[in-house]
Enzyme design. Sequence first.
Site, PDB file in Angstrom:
ATOM      1  N   GLU A 149      -4.504 105.260 -27.552  1.00  0.00           N
ATOM      2  CA  GLU A 149      -3.550 104.809 -28.579  1.00  0.00           C
ATOM      3  C   GLU A 149      -2.172 104.686 -27.932  1.00  0.00           C
ATOM      4  O   GLU A 149      -1.585 105.686 -27.533  1.00  0.00           O
ATOM      5  CB  GLU A 149      -3.502 105.814 -29.726  1.00  0.00           C
ATOM      6  CG  GLU A 149      -2.449 105.522 -30.781  1.00  0.00           C
ATOM      7  CD  GLU A 149      -2.288 106.665 -31.779  1.00  0.00           C
ATOM      8  OE1 GLU A 149      -1.152 106.857 -32.268  1.00  0.00           O
ATOM      9  OE2 GLU A 149      -3.289 107.351 -32.066  1.00  0.00           O
ATOM     10  N   THR A 178       2.116 104.801 -34.005  1.00  0.00           N
ATOM     11  CA  THR A 178       3.488 104.822 -34.517  1.00  0.00           C
ATOM     12  C   THR A 178       3.864 103.439 -35.048  1.00  0.00           C
ATOM     13  O   THR A 178       4.953 102.921 -34.788  1.00  0.00           O
ATOM     14  CB  THR A 178       4.496 105.308 -33.452  1.00  0.00           C
ATOM     15  OG1 THR A 178       3.945 106.393 -32.716  1.00  0.00           O
ATOM     16  CG2 THR A 178       5.785 105.795 -34.111  1.00  0.00           C
ATOM     17  N   LYS A 212      -5.429 109.664 -40.579  1.00  0.00           N
ATOM     18  CA  LYS A 212      -4.853 110.516 -39.545  1.00  0.00           C
ATOM     19  C   LYS A 212      -4.255 111.738 -40.240  1.00  0.00           C
ATOM     20  O   LYS A 212      -3.410 111.598 -41.130  1.00  0.00           O
ATOM     21  CB  LYS A 212      -3.765 109.746 -38.794  1.00  0.00           C
ATOM     22  CG  LYS A 212      -2.926 110.589 -37.835  1.00  0.00           C
ATOM     23  CD  LYS A 212      -1.852 109.733 -37.197  1.00  0.00           C
ATOM     24  CE  LYS A 212      -0.970 110.546 -36.261  1.00  0.00           C
ATOM     25  NZ  LYS A 212       0.042 109.719 -35.580  1.00  0.00           N
TER      26      LYS A 212
END
Length: 214
Positions: free
Chosen positions: A43, A72, A132
Site C-alpha cells: 500500500e 491515505t 480498515k
Amino acid sequence: MGSDQVLKKTGELGLLAVVRGESRQAAMEVVGALVEGGVLGIEVTFTTPEAPQVIRDLGSEYGDDILLGAGTVITPEQVAQAAEAGSAFLVSPGCDPDLLPTMLETGLLVLPGVLTPSEVMLARRLGAPALKFFPGSSGGPSHLKALLGPFPDVSFIPTGGVSADNVSDWFAAGALAVGAGSALAPPSLAGRDRAEVVENARRFAEAVRTARKR
C-alpha cells in the site's frame, strides 16, 4: 482482478505493508526489500512524494507478482490518480460519506477507516465490502474482537500498532489481514542495513503465516 478477487487475495496474503516513502526513489527501494523478504501486499500512501508515479513504477516492475494499492486517500483527486495509476485497492484513514461513494465508483476494492460501531454502520450502509480498523493502537485486538460481536460478517484489516510480535493477537481477534507501517516499512533505506529490512520483512511474513495456521 475484480474487487471481490482483490479482497480474497488480501485475505490470502494476510499482510499489507503501508509504505510512506520519504521520496519516490526511497519508496521503490523499500518495496524492493519488502518483496525480497516475501511481503507481497503493498500500500503506497499519498504522503509519499509522487505516489501515483510510484504506483505506476511498481506496477511496471512487479506486475501481478504483488498486490498493489494506494493509501491515505482523502480527496476525489487522489481517488482518480490512484485508479489511473493502476491501483488494485484504495485505503482511506477514515469514513468520509462524501468521498466513499467516489471511491466505490472506481470498482476497486475500497477500505475506509473505522474505529467505532457508528462508523462501521455508515461504511457498510454506503457499500464498503471490507474495512480498515484504524488506528489499531486505539483499543488493540480486544477492541476489534468487541466490534466483531455485533458485526460478525465484516472483514476488518487492522492497521496501526501492528507488529510481528502481536500479529497472532490480531488474527485471534478475527482480523482478515493486517496492515503494518513503520514496524515493517521504513521511510527510506538510507542509513539502514538493507539486509536487516529484508530479514524483518521475512520475519513479519512468517509471523503472519504462523498466526493464521492457529
